[in-house]
Design a protein around this motif. Structure first.
Motif, PDB file in Angstrom:
ATOM      1  N   VAL A 109       0.764  -1.080   0.003  1.00 39.71           N
ATOM      2  CA  VAL A 109       0.017   0.051   0.055  1.00 39.71           C
ATOM      3  C   VAL A 109       0.951   1.339  -0.018  1.00 39.71           C
ATOM      4  N   ASP A 110       1.994   1.093   0.682  1.00 37.39           N
ATOM      5  CA  ASP A 110       3.051   2.284   0.755  1.00 37.39           C
ATOM      6  C   ASP A 110       3.426   2.941  -0.797  1.00 37.39           C
ATOM      7  N   GLU A 111       3.657   1.847  -1.478  1.00 39.40           N
ATOM      8  CA  GLU A 111       4.096   2.062  -2.788  1.00 39.40           C
ATOM      9  C   GLU A 111       2.995   2.555  -3.753  1.00 39.40           C
ATOM     10  N   ILE A 112       1.738   2.146  -3.656  1.00 38.68           N
ATOM     11  CA  ILE A 112       0.586   2.663  -4.428  1.00 38.68           C
ATOM     12  C   ILE A 112       0.308   3.951  -3.796  1.00 38.68           C
ATOM     13  N   TYR A 113       0.377   4.375  -2.447  1.00 38.97           N
ATOM     14  CA  TYR A 113       0.133   5.669  -1.914  1.00 38.97           C
ATOM     15  C   TYR A 113       1.241   6.710  -2.634  1.00 38.97           C
ATOM     16  N   GLU A 114       2.435   6.419  -2.531  1.00 35.63           N
ATOM     17  CA  GLU A 114       3.397   7.379  -3.158  1.00 35.63           C
ATOM     18  C   GLU A 114       3.078   7.483  -4.492  1.00 35.63           C
ATOM     19  N   ASP A 148     -10.878   2.522  -1.103  1.00 34.65           N
ATOM     20  CA  ASP A 148     -10.112   2.162  -0.076  1.00 34.65           C
ATOM     21  C   ASP A 148      -8.951   1.304  -0.458  1.00 34.65           C
ATOM     22  N   ILE A 149      -7.691   1.759  -0.301  1.00 35.33           N
ATOM     23  CA  ILE A 149      -6.446   0.876  -0.813  1.00 35.33           C
ATOM     24  C   ILE A 149      -5.779   0.371   0.332  1.00 35.33           C
ATOM     25  N   VAL A 150      -5.856  -0.936   0.504  1.00 37.29           N
ATOM     26  CA  VAL A 150      -5.439  -1.421   1.697  1.00 37.29           C
ATOM     27  C   VAL A 150      -4.359  -2.579   1.648  1.00 37.29           C
TER      28      VAL A 150
END
Length: 158
Positions: A109-114, A148-150
């Protein structure tokens, strides 16, 4: 020796009978696949959002319908123009932009968030860890659907 052979044959018969009964009693599982659909005038905007922001692929499209799939092709979402004469009246009313969300489970999720932040997409819920194990953030699609991306993580043992 005859008794052992007879006992072995009886055991083989009984085991074979049990296995064949299990096959008879086991009901066939039917495949079921969910495809969420949104009736909307914003088909072009939806296509751009899901393909450019979330890397969905196009499964099918025509002038009134768009079917997209997740990058791994495991799930789909569709978009349908409201009031289209090819559709029954039950599918004419447009989605009003409230009361719906989709959850997209990802490995990182951190990669997608960035990646999404770099595209200047409005983040509705900043990335966070939940007590039940989710690490997630949320964005909104052009139709007002919450996304919601999880990444799920096991809860910490206490």
């Amino acid at each position: 020796m005859k008794n052992r052979t007879l006992i072995l044959l009886i055991l083989l018969f009984l085991c074979g009978n049990v296995f064949s009964q299990n096959k008879l009693n086991h009901k066939k599982q039917h495949t079921m696949k969910l495809n969420a659909g949104i009736v909307t005038d914003k088909i072009a905007e939806s296509k751009a959002f899901y393909t450019k922001i979330l890397n969905f692929g196009i499964t099918f499209e025509n002038e009134f319908y768009l079917l997209l799939h997740t990058p791994d092709k495991s799930s789909e979402i569709s978009f349908l123009l409201p009031n289209h004469p090819s559709q029954q009246s039950f599918f004419h009313k447009p989605f009003l932009g409230q009361g719906m969300y989709l959850t997209i489970e990802v490995d990182n999720v951190d990669e997608i968030y960035e990646r999404i932040k770099k595209q200047n997409i409005s983040i509705k819920i900043e990335i966070r860890n939940e007590p039940w194990g989710d690490r997630h953030f949320a964005i909104e699609d052009p139709n007002g659907v919450g996304i919601d991306i999880v990444t799920y993580a096991p809860q910490d043992e206490k």
